[in-house]
Design a protein around this motif. Sequence first.
Motif, mmCIF file in Angstrom:
data_model
loop_
_atom_site.group_PDB
_atom_site.id
_atom_site.type_symbol
_atom_site.label_atom_id
_atom_site.label_comp_id
_atom_site.label_asym_id
_atom_site.label_seq_id
_atom_site.Cartn_x
_atom_site.Cartn_y
_atom_site.Cartn_z
ATOM 1 N N ALA A 93 0.842 -1.221 -0.002
ATOM 2 C CA ALA A 93 -0.054 0.052 0.002
ATOM 3 C C ALA A 93 0.923 1.245 0.050
ATOM 4 N N ILE A 94 1.961 1.234 0.803
ATOM 5 C CA ILE A 94 2.790 2.195 0.821
ATOM 6 C C ILE A 94 3.482 2.642 -0.507
ATOM 7 N N ALA A 95 3.895 1.354 -0.926
ATOM 8 C CA ALA A 95 4.397 1.546 -2.520
ATOM 9 C C ALA A 95 3.740 2.074 -3.577
ATOM 10 N N ALA A 96 2.392 1.645 -3.458
ATOM 11 C CA ALA A 96 1.248 2.211 -4.339
ATOM 12 C C ALA A 96 1.179 3.936 -4.132
ATOM 13 N N ILE A 97 1.266 4.312 -3.017
ATOM 14 C CA ILE A 97 0.971 5.758 -2.899
ATOM 15 C C ILE A 97 2.281 6.482 -3.188
ATOM 16 N N ASP A 98 3.378 5.700 -3.075
ATOM 17 C CA ASP A 98 4.727 6.378 -3.122
ATOM 18 C C ASP A 98 5.100 6.280 -4.586
ATOM 19 N N THR A 99 4.685 5.479 -5.575
ATOM 20 C CA THR A 99 5.030 5.367 -6.863
ATOM 21 C C THR A 99 3.969 6.146 -7.479
ATOM 22 N N LEU A 100 2.781 6.326 -7.380
ATOM 23 C CA LEU A 100 1.755 6.887 -8.328
ATOM 24 C C LEU A 100 1.515 8.301 -7.750
ATOM 25 N N GLY A 101 1.483 8.463 -6.481
ATOM 26 C CA GLY A 101 0.993 9.613 -5.717
ATOM 27 C C GLY A 101 -0.647 9.570 -5.535
ATOM 28 N N LEU A 102 -1.136 10.461 -4.801
ATOM 29 C CA LEU A 102 -2.435 10.256 -4.216
ATOM 30 C C LEU A 102 -3.464 10.518 -5.368
ATOM 31 N N PRO A 103 -3.459 11.531 -6.206
ATOM 32 C CA PRO A 103 -4.364 11.675 -7.468
ATOM 33 C C PRO A 103 -4.206 10.658 -8.439
ATOM 34 N N ASN A 104 -2.970 10.384 -8.912
ATOM 35 C CA ASN A 104 -3.021 9.650 -10.032
ATOM 36 C C ASN A 104 -3.246 8.188 -9.483
ATOM 37 N N LEU A 105 -3.272 7.838 -8.496
ATOM 38 C CA LEU A 105 -3.374 6.436 -7.937
ATOM 39 C C LEU A 105 -5.022 6.144 -7.770
ATOM 40 N N VAL A 106 -5.629 7.330 -7.298
ATOM 41 C CA VAL A 106 -7.298 7.128 -7.013
ATOM 42 C C VAL A 106 -7.697 7.203 -8.569
ATOM 43 N N GLU A 107 -7.103 7.914 -9.538
ATOM 44 C CA GLU A 107 -7.746 7.969 -10.734
ATOM 45 C C GLU A 107 -7.656 6.912 -11.649
ATOM 46 N N ALA A 108 -6.215 6.100 -11.235
ATOM 47 C CA ALA A 108 -6.110 4.647 -11.822
ATOM 48 C C ALA A 108 -7.161 3.616 -11.265
ATOM 49 N N ILE A 109 -7.347 3.790 -10.161
ATOM 50 C CA ILE A 109 -8.354 2.626 -9.665
ATOM 51 C C ILE A 109 -9.786 3.042 -10.025
ATOM 52 N N THR A 150 -8.786 15.650 -9.638
ATOM 53 C CA THR A 150 -8.254 14.849 -10.695
ATOM 54 C C THR A 150 -7.295 15.317 -11.515
ATOM 55 N N PRO A 151 -6.366 14.497 -11.714
ATOM 56 C CA PRO A 151 -5.125 14.601 -12.593
ATOM 57 C C PRO A 151 -5.311 15.532 -13.553
ATOM 58 N N ALA A 152 -4.567 16.562 -14.308
ATOM 59 C CA ALA A 152 -4.828 17.249 -15.317
ATOM 60 C C ALA A 152 -4.809 16.467 -16.619
ATOM 61 N N ASN A 153 -3.922 15.289 -16.629
ATOM 62 C CA ASN A 153 -3.793 14.674 -17.761
ATOM 63 C C ASN A 153 -4.536 13.272 -17.748
ATOM 64 N N SER A 154 -5.765 13.211 -16.980
ATOM 65 C CA SER A 154 -6.394 12.145 -16.712
ATOM 66 C C SER A 154 -7.598 11.807 -17.562
ATOM 67 N N ALA A 155 -7.703 12.669 -18.848
ATOM 68 C CA ALA A 155 -8.658 12.286 -19.678
ATOM 69 C C ALA A 155 -8.513 11.128 -20.404
ATOM 70 N N THR A 156 -9.415 10.240 -20.448
ATOM 71 C CA THR A 156 -9.057 8.687 -21.065
ATOM 72 C C THR A 156 -10.464 8.110 -21.742
ATOM 73 N N PRO A 157 -10.449 7.572 -22.627
ATOM 74 C CA PRO A 157 -11.639 6.935 -23.144
ATOM 75 C C PRO A 157 -12.457 6.032 -22.001
ATOM 76 N N ALA A 158 -13.750 5.864 -22.200
ATOM 77 C CA ALA A 158 -14.764 5.313 -21.269
ATOM 78 C C ALA A 158 -13.830 4.041 -20.958
ATOM 79 N N ASN A 159 -14.325 3.240 -19.747
ATOM 80 C CA ASN A 159 -13.678 2.081 -19.119
ATOM 81 C C ASN A 159 -13.803 1.003 -20.036
ATOM 82 N N ALA A 160 -15.096 0.874 -20.376
ATOM 83 C CA ALA A 160 -15.309 -0.563 -21.502
ATOM 84 C C ALA A 160 -14.717 -0.168 -22.816
ATOM 85 N N LEU A 161 -14.368 0.993 -23.337
ATOM 86 C CA LEU A 161 -13.735 1.314 -24.643
ATOM 87 C C LEU A 161 -12.207 0.790 -24.266
ATOM 88 N N THR A 162 -11.843 1.496 -23.495
ATOM 89 C CA THR A 162 -10.242 1.213 -22.891
ATOM 90 C C THR A 162 -9.892 -0.117 -22.951
#
Length: 211
Positions: A93-109, A150-162
């Motif tokens: 869990a610490i490695a996850a927060i350390d690697t991606l940072g809070l906004p990017n980790l939450v966005e990825a999940i 939300t990270p500024a560069n987080s725009a991505t296609p919808a989940n199913a499409l991705t």
Amino acid sequence: MIGYLKGKVTNIIKSTNNRLILILEVNQIGYEVQIASRLARQLEENTSDESVQIFTHLQIREDQQILYGFASAAERDLFRQLISVSGIGTQLAIAAIDTLGLPNLVEAIVTGNIPTLVKIPGVGKKTAERIALELRTKLAQWRQAVGVATPANSATPANALTEDVEMTLLALGYSNSEIEQALSALSQDSQMLKNTKAEDWIKNAIAWLSQ
């Protein structure tokens, strides 16, 4: 429970198992708090002699008690969410927060961005999928409630499409890293973001990767 500690940084040391331990002096008592390298860098860059506030999570085992420290209450809360997932321990869990940072980790999940989650050391595709599956809805609601940006560069296609695009490109032999770069590049195009045809995303991703 100890919600937070406020005191002066005495030292940051690396333990024998390569974990970073912050020594925080509070009312003439030195607390040992395990922190991520991201927070250690922030504390080392802070040259002022003012007290710092560290949000904490106390883990009690039969043989020891361990304090984990975070820069914000939101980071601490995310840590608690992560360790609630089967197979995710405190170090991962610490490695996850350390690697991606809070906004990017939450966005990825929340978006189920598996290629980003597998960047975390020790996290494979199945573990990443489990994290996204178990926490996606919880974190979407939590992020809105606590106001995690939300990270500024987080725009991505919808989940199913991705998922369709990723699976096709993986089958064609592209790596997770290549796919993520292609999708990130294509997502800068506002017209592509309006496009819901997987075949167009695949075609343009291949064209981008072939440059």
